[in-house]
Design an enzyme around this catalytic site. Structure first.
Site, PDB file in Angstrom:
ATOM      1  N   HIS A   1      -6.621   3.079   7.723  1.00  0.00           N
ATOM      2  CA  HIS A   1      -5.656   2.307   8.501  1.00  0.00           C
ATOM      3  C   HIS A   1      -4.660   3.169   9.276  1.00  0.00           C
ATOM      4  O   HIS A   1      -4.191   4.193   8.768  1.00  0.00           O
ATOM      5  CB  HIS A   1      -4.896   1.363   7.577  1.00  0.00           C
ATOM      6  CG  HIS A   1      -5.797   0.431   6.831  1.00  0.00           C
ATOM      7  ND1 HIS A   1      -6.178   0.650   5.519  1.00  0.00           N
ATOM      8  CD2 HIS A   1      -6.417  -0.709   7.234  1.00  0.00           C
ATOM      9  CE1 HIS A   1      -6.992  -0.318   5.135  1.00  0.00           C
ATOM     10  NE2 HIS A   1      -7.163  -1.155   6.149  1.00  0.00           N
TER      11      HIS A   1
ATOM     12  N   ASP B   1      -3.603   5.802   5.627  1.00  0.00           N
ATOM     13  CA  ASP B   1      -4.564   6.063   4.560  1.00  0.00           C
ATOM     14  C   ASP B   1      -5.880   6.465   5.218  1.00  0.00           C
ATOM     15  O   ASP B   1      -5.904   6.804   6.400  1.00  0.00           O
ATOM     16  CB  ASP B   1      -4.698   4.874   3.602  1.00  0.00           C
ATOM     17  CG  ASP B   1      -5.222   3.600   4.274  1.00  0.00           C
ATOM     18  OD1 ASP B   1      -5.786   3.683   5.382  1.00  0.00           O
ATOM     19  OD2 ASP B   1      -5.064   2.511   3.683  1.00  0.00           O
TER      20      ASP B   1
ATOM     21  N   SER C   1      -7.553  -6.339   7.959  1.00  0.00           N
ATOM     22  CA  SER C   1      -6.394  -5.590   7.479  1.00  0.00           C
ATOM     23  C   SER C   1      -5.537  -5.006   8.591  1.00  0.00           C
ATOM     24  O   SER C   1      -4.370  -4.686   8.366  1.00  0.00           O
ATOM     25  CB  SER C   1      -6.842  -4.455   6.552  1.00  0.00           C
ATOM     26  OG  SER C   1      -7.742  -3.587   7.226  1.00  0.00           O
TER      27      SER C   1
END
Length: 383
Positions: A358, A355, A60
């Site tokens: 991340h 978040d 990610s």
């Protein structure tokens, strides 16, 4: 005796799945990106470089939206993700704005935003200058991508082979060989292998000690590098792990008091430090061995020290919040739990994390800056 976390990643995944069932409208159709700008400083272009493209593999941290096209709950193509991206588009990047790879591509002068390879609207021109094969939730352990039904590292290599075939059809085999030779490959993964697969799923801990699992992941990385090299990759850059114990979600799950004691959990950060030492040694060994066959440039980026320095100098580093994310409470929210109903901090530039896992665009830019010597090294013969 090791303390058990109050929640497991399995529990979080279950929460996300149930959330998906009740809020299906969060999956917005991915929108095409045109031009735009953001207040984060654009990187100075290495105008003397003749880099042909940037190709990206991993998780990610470098997925610009491939998971939009995969049946998985690990997505971020909805607000507030992308709130500081040009035109506020939630592209599928797990951040408020751009990723490190977007800054890298700009630095090489090949493009401003790296698109996801799985986007069916990409033209041959888009492909020529670089794409990302990365998938949020992936890792080097073959078990890791199965948790979220995402694109495995092995499948990413297969997509790369398909990418080469598409280029060969457009520009011919020899031009494709030369193109790949002058392409920079960027790999960012392994955090999920430890945070999800090893520390939160029982199977690997029954089979491996931590040190044995680290060696197992290093072996997977070595095989991956050799697979890329066999397909023509000669310029490869990989950052080490950041201090995993400083991720807001890890602090929340493992702190003895998640609300009052939000310091980094050293057990996880120590695992990252030890792994990084092994990774550096393996990358050096790979370069030595592979260079005997053909000139090869492999570089390591120290993400651990850069993030640790920022946390230690909070307030002086330009960041004010380093132990919670900008989205929601900042303790647990990620993916579907960070959504258009979530309260969001007014200025993400003050936060290390967008978040609970991340980075913000600002931290991604910092990590890009940390990698400039590595980018210059692997392209030194192209200047």
């Amino acid at each position: 005796m090791n303390q058990h976390p109050r929640f497991s990643h399995f529990a979080l995944i279950l929460i996300l799945f149930l959330f998906l069932l009740h809020f299906p409208t969060f999956f917005y159709k991915s929108q095409a990106l045109t031009n735009g700008g953001r207040h984060t400083k654009a990187p100075t272009t290495n105008s003397s470089s003749s880099v042909a493209a940037l190709l990206v593999f991993g998780d990610s941290t470098v997925d610009p939206g491939n998971n939009n096209f995969v049946p998985t709950i690990f997505r971020s193509n909805f607000p507030p993700y992308g709130k500081d991206f040009p035109f506020h588009i939630p592209t599928g990047r797990f951040s408020n704005g751009r990723l490190s790879t977007d800054f890298i591509a700009s630095y090489f002068g090949v493009k401003d935003y790296v698109p996801p390879y799985l986007d069916p609207t990409l033209s041959i021109e888009d492909l020529m200058t670089g794409v990302s094969f990365a998938s949020a939730g992936s890792g080097f352990d073959p078990l890791t991508p199965k948790v979220g039904n995402v694109v495995s590292i092995a499948a990413q290599v297969e997509y790369f082979k398909e990418y080469k075939q598409r280029l060969e059809s457009a520009i011919g085999k020899q031009r494709t060989i030369n193109h790949i030779k002058n392409t920079v490959f960027f790999i960012s993964a392994a955090t999920n292998d430890f945070v999800i697969t090893y520390f939160n799923l029982p199977l690997r801990r029954k089979t491996f000690t931590l040190s044995a699992y680290q060696q197992f992941i290093i072996q997977q990385i070595s095989q991956f590098f050799q697979a890329l090299w066999a397909e023509g990759a000669r310029r490869i850059v990989m950052p080490g792990l950041a201090p995993m114990g400083c991720l807001p979600v890890v602090i929340t799950l493992y702190s003895s008091n998640a609300f009052l004691e939000r310091g980094c959990i050293d057990r996880y950060s120590a695992a990252a430090r030890d792994f990084n030492a092994l990774l550096q040694a393996e990358l050096l060994s790979l370069q030595t061995r592979l260079s005997q066959k053909s000139p090869t440039f492999i570089a390591y980026i120290d993400a651990y020290d850069r993030v640790t320095e920022i946390i230690r100098n909070v307030g002086k580093s330009g960041f004010e919040k380093v132990d919670v994310g900008c989205c929601g409470s900042g303790y647990l929210e990620m993916s579907l739990l960070c959504n258009y109903k979530s309260p969001v901090c007014p200025d993400a530039d003050k936060y290390l994390f967008f978040d609970a896992i991340h980075p913000t665009e600002k931290l991604y830019y910092n990590l890009f800056q940390a990698g400039i010597p590595a980018f210059d090294y692997v392209t030194r013969d192209l200047r």
